[in-house]
Write a protein that holds these residues in place. Structure first.
Motif, PDB file in Angstrom:
ATOM      1  N   GLY A  34      38.923  37.270  47.482  1.00 14.34           N
ATOM      2  CA  GLY A  34      40.325  36.977  47.736  1.00 14.34           C
ATOM      3  C   GLY A  34      41.111  36.543  46.513  1.00 14.34           C
ATOM      4  O   GLY A  34      42.277  36.900  46.361  1.00 14.34           O
ATOM      5  N   GLU A  35      40.475  35.783  45.617  1.00 13.58           N
ATOM      6  CA  GLU A  35      41.182  35.316  44.428  1.00 13.58           C
ATOM      7  C   GLU A  35      41.539  36.477  43.503  1.00 13.58           C
ATOM      8  O   GLU A  35      42.530  36.431  42.779  1.00 13.58           O
ATOM      9  CB  GLU A  35      40.341  34.285  43.665  1.00 13.58           C
ATOM     10  CG  GLU A  35      40.168  32.961  44.368  1.00 13.58           C
ATOM     11  CD  GLU A  35      41.449  32.141  44.440  1.00 13.58           C
ATOM     12  OE1 GLU A  35      42.402  32.453  43.704  1.00 13.58           O
ATOM     13  OE2 GLU A  35      41.486  31.183  45.232  1.00 13.58           O
ATOM     14  N   SER A  36      40.725  37.527  43.535  1.00 10.29           N
ATOM     15  CA  SER A  36      40.996  38.675  42.675  1.00 10.29           C
ATOM     16  C   SER A  36      42.021  39.625  43.282  1.00 10.29           C
ATOM     17  O   SER A  36      42.723  40.325  42.553  1.00 10.29           O
ATOM     18  CB  SER A  36      39.695  39.445  42.399  1.00 10.29           C
ATOM     19  OG  SER A  36      38.773  38.637  41.703  1.00 10.29           O
ATOM     20  N   SER A  37      42.093  39.665  44.603  1.00 13.11           N
ATOM     21  CA  SER A  37      42.972  40.632  45.260  1.00 13.11           C
ATOM     22  C   SER A  37      44.268  39.989  45.736  1.00 13.11           C
ATOM     23  O   SER A  37      44.700  40.184  46.865  1.00 13.11           O
ATOM     24  CB  SER A  37      42.244  41.294  46.438  1.00 13.11           C
ATOM     25  OG  SER A  37      41.687  40.333  47.309  1.00 13.11           O
ATOM     26  N   VAL A  38      44.891  39.183  44.858  1.00 14.77           N
ATOM     27  CA  VAL A  38      46.165  38.561  45.219  1.00 14.77           C
ATOM     28  C   VAL A  38      47.209  39.653  45.481  1.00 14.77           C
ATOM     29  O   VAL A  38      47.263  40.661  44.785  1.00 14.77           O
ATOM     30  CB  VAL A  38      46.655  37.598  44.123  1.00 14.77           C
ATOM     31  CG1 VAL A  38      45.764  36.379  44.061  1.00 14.77           C
ATOM     32  CG2 VAL A  38      46.729  38.273  42.760  1.00 14.77           C
ATOM     33  N   ILE A  39      48.036  39.448  46.494  1.00 18.61           N
ATOM     34  CA  ILE A  39      48.919  40.520  46.948  1.00 18.61           C
ATOM     35  C   ILE A  39      50.392  40.307  46.634  1.00 18.61           C
ATOM     36  O   ILE A  39      51.185  41.240  46.761  1.00 18.61           O
ATOM     37  CB  ILE A  39      48.775  40.726  48.468  1.00 18.61           C
ATOM     38  CG1 ILE A  39      49.092  39.417  49.213  1.00 18.61           C
ATOM     39  CG2 ILE A  39      47.395  41.247  48.820  1.00 18.61           C
ATOM     40  CD1 ILE A  39      49.365  39.599  50.682  1.00 18.61           C
ATOM     41  N   VAL A  40      50.780  39.088  46.248  1.00 16.86           N
ATOM     42  CA  VAL A  40      52.186  38.814  45.941  1.00 16.86           C
ATOM     43  C   VAL A  40      52.264  38.061  44.618  1.00 16.86           C
ATOM     44  O   VAL A  40      51.567  37.056  44.431  1.00 16.86           O
ATOM     45  CB  VAL A  40      52.869  37.982  47.042  1.00 16.86           C
ATOM     46  CG1 VAL A  40      54.334  37.708  46.670  1.00 16.86           C
ATOM     47  CG2 VAL A  40      52.809  38.704  48.385  1.00 16.86           C
ATOM     48  N   VAL A  41      53.109  38.534  43.715  1.00 16.33           N
ATOM     49  CA  VAL A  41      53.292  37.877  42.426  1.00 16.33           C
ATOM     50  C   VAL A  41      54.757  37.486  42.248  1.00 16.33           C
ATOM     51  O   VAL A  41      55.633  37.965  42.964  1.00 16.33           O
ATOM     52  CB  VAL A  41      52.850  38.785  41.260  1.00 16.33           C
ATOM     53  CG1 VAL A  41      51.345  38.994  41.283  1.00 16.33           C
ATOM     54  CG2 VAL A  41      53.582  40.123  41.290  1.00 16.33           C
ATOM     55  N   LYS A  53      43.011  37.461  35.154  1.00 18.82           N
ATOM     56  CA  LYS A  53      42.597  38.766  34.625  1.00 18.82           C
ATOM     57  C   LYS A  53      41.803  39.542  35.667  1.00 18.82           C
ATOM     58  O   LYS A  53      41.886  40.781  35.729  1.00 18.82           O
ATOM     59  CB  LYS A  53      41.751  38.550  33.373  1.00 18.82           C
ATOM     60  CG  LYS A  53      41.266  39.828  32.702  1.00 18.82           C
ATOM     61  CD  LYS A  53      42.407  40.694  32.197  1.00 18.82           C
ATOM     62  CE  LYS A  53      41.929  41.737  31.191  1.00 18.82           C
ATOM     63  NZ  LYS A  53      40.831  42.599  31.669  1.00 18.82           N
ATOM     64  N   SER A  54      41.044  38.836  36.497  1.00 18.14           N
ATOM     65  CA  SER A  54      40.274  39.523  37.531  1.00 18.14           C
ATOM     66  C   SER A  54      41.194  40.213  38.537  1.00 18.14           C
ATOM     67  O   SER A  54      40.870  41.291  39.040  1.00 18.14           O
ATOM     68  CB  SER A  54      39.349  38.543  38.254  1.00 18.14           C
ATOM     69  OG  SER A  54      40.093  37.537  38.925  1.00 18.14           O
ATOM     70  N   ALA A  55      42.333  39.586  38.832  1.00 11.06           N
ATOM     71  CA  ALA A  55      43.300  40.203  39.740  1.00 11.06           C
ATOM     72  C   ALA A  55      43.929  41.438  39.095  1.00 11.06           C
ATOM     73  O   ALA A  55      44.103  42.477  39.738  1.00 11.06           O
ATOM     74  CB  ALA A  55      44.385  39.196  40.118  1.00 11.06           C
ATOM     75  N   PHE A  56      44.272  41.322  37.825  1.00  8.48           N
ATOM     76  CA  PHE A  56      44.799  42.471  37.091  1.00  8.48           C
ATOM     77  C   PHE A  56      43.798  43.618  37.130  1.00  8.48           C
ATOM     78  O   PHE A  56      44.139  44.764  37.435  1.00  8.48           O
ATOM     79  CB  PHE A  56      45.094  42.057  35.649  1.00  8.48           C
ATOM     80  CG  PHE A  56      45.514  43.183  34.747  1.00  8.48           C
ATOM     81  CD1 PHE A  56      46.828  43.624  34.730  1.00  8.48           C
ATOM     82  CD2 PHE A  56      44.589  43.795  33.913  1.00  8.48           C
ATOM     83  CE1 PHE A  56      47.219  44.665  33.898  1.00  8.48           C
ATOM     84  CE2 PHE A  56      44.966  44.827  33.070  1.00  8.48           C
ATOM     85  CZ  PHE A  56      46.291  45.269  33.069  1.00  8.48           C
ATOM     86  N   ASP A  57      42.546  43.319  36.834  1.00  6.92           N
ATOM     87  CA  ASP A  57      41.511  44.358  36.809  1.00  6.92           C
ATOM     88  C   ASP A  57      41.302  44.984  38.185  1.00  6.92           C
ATOM     89  O   ASP A  57      41.060  46.193  38.299  1.00  6.92           O
ATOM     90  CB  ASP A  57      40.192  43.773  36.306  1.00  6.92           C
ATOM     91  CG  ASP A  57      40.241  43.405  34.827  1.00  6.92           C
ATOM     92  OD1 ASP A  57      41.121  43.924  34.113  1.00  6.92           O
ATOM     93  OD2 ASP A  57      39.390  42.583  34.400  1.00  6.92           O
TER      94      ASP A  57
END
Length: 338
Positions: A226-233, A305-309
């Protein structure tokens, strides 16, 4: 709806009016931002003025709503009609890839993808609603699934998770993209879909019709990562970040306070949101949405960075399409993380 109809004033005019160019008083400074309509994904944004966190940091936030369009939010920010936007992560990154001079200031919602399976399909599948997540996703094999349009945030995520757990999205399931969320609800109610997959706050509407049950929910932590797949920025124009660092700092601080309230004072914040924005929502649906949202929000206003990746890796055009996008350059330093 055009961008200029949303706000109707330029970036420079807004800053002069709000006092961030020449502060004239200690009164809260008007700040126009844009978000989706009130939803679980936008809860942190709407909590800011609801609990007074904007005024605590010298701001008076006015939230324009873009419906479900993240693209409209991006356009409004780029045109200078609003200061900050809160689009879907995929849309923001794709805009940056195409040349939009934007900075990401952090993330405010984790994976909130929810699947509701029809009662009949659940019975036929034989899967338990408490089975391991791999078994629940594999149970979708052979089903017709109503979801969002091709390329949208949740369709990209669904495709990724189907592949991760051994299903071919093109052969093992039939995905039907719908632009109208109400069509997902009527579709499962009328038997056109075996399951529906979309954002939390949308698909749970089927529960009030007794049309199905929740098969899995990212919002309650069923899906790993979940921490990597953030959906709103949160996004802003690069020149806003450069010229008005105090404004960026104040807004991030207000959002941080709001995020803490959503996480640590979850029940009370939920009651306030329901009274203000969700009073007409069926009580059963609201309880399913908010009570399940225990893993729906990050701990900090960070875009790691994990979310970006993650998002670069599942983009329809492939990771290579982001070869000219540097995480370090598009994310403000205070929002960076692993």
């Amino acid at each position: 709806m055009s961008v200029m109809r949303i706000a109707g004033w330029s970036l420079a005019a807004m800053l002069m009016t709000s006092g961030f160019v020449h502060a004239q008083s200690d009164d809260p400074k008007p700040l126009k931002v844009i978000s989706s309509l009130p939803s679980a994904g936008a809860a942190v944004t709407f909590t800011v003025p609801l609990r007074g966190y904007d005024k605590a940091h010298g701001l008076a936030v006015d939230i324009a709503q873009s419906g479900g369009s993240s693209t409209l939010q991006i356009d409004a920010v780029l045109a200078g009609s609003v200061m900050f936007g809160h689009p879907g992560t995929a849309t923001a990154l794709q805009a940056i890839r195409e040349g939009a001079d934007l900075k990401i200031l952090g993330a405010i919602a984790k994976n909130q993808m929810v699947a509701v399976i029809s009662n009949e399909a659940l019975k036929k599948s034989g899967v338990s609603l408490t089975a391991p997540i791999a078994d629940r996703i594999k149970a979708l094999k052979g089903m017709t699934i109503g979801t969002n349009p091709v390329g949208s945030t949740y369709t990209q995520m669904l495709t990724y998770y189907l592949k991760q757990y051994g299903l071919d999205p093109e052969k093992d399931v039939r995905l039907v993209g719908m632009t109208d969320s109400t069509a997902l609800i009527t579709g499962i109610e009328q038997g056109r879909f075996d399951a529906i997959v979309s954002a939390s706050g949308v698909v749970e509407q089927a529960l009030s019709l007794d049309a199905g049950q929740i098969l899995f929910s990212g919002a309650r932590g069923d899906i790993p990562g979940g921490e990597s797949s953030v959906i709103v920025v949160i996004v802003a124009r690069a020149d806003t970040v450069e010229k008005y660092p105090d404004l960026v700092k104040a807004y991030r601080a207000a959002m941080s306070d709001s995020l803490e309230a959503v996480n640590d004072d979850h029940a009370q914040t939920g009651r306030m949101l329901r009274e203000k924005y969700f009073a007409k929502m069926d009580e059963k649906v609201w309880e399913a949405v908010w009570n399940n949202a225990v893993q729906a929000f990050p701990e900090e206003v960070k875009f790691g960075k994990s979310a970006f990746d993650f998002w670069v890796g599942i983009d329809p055009k492939g990771p290579e399409s982001f070869k000219n996008v540097d995480y370090q350059k598009i994310t403000v330093p205070e929002a960076q993380a692993k």
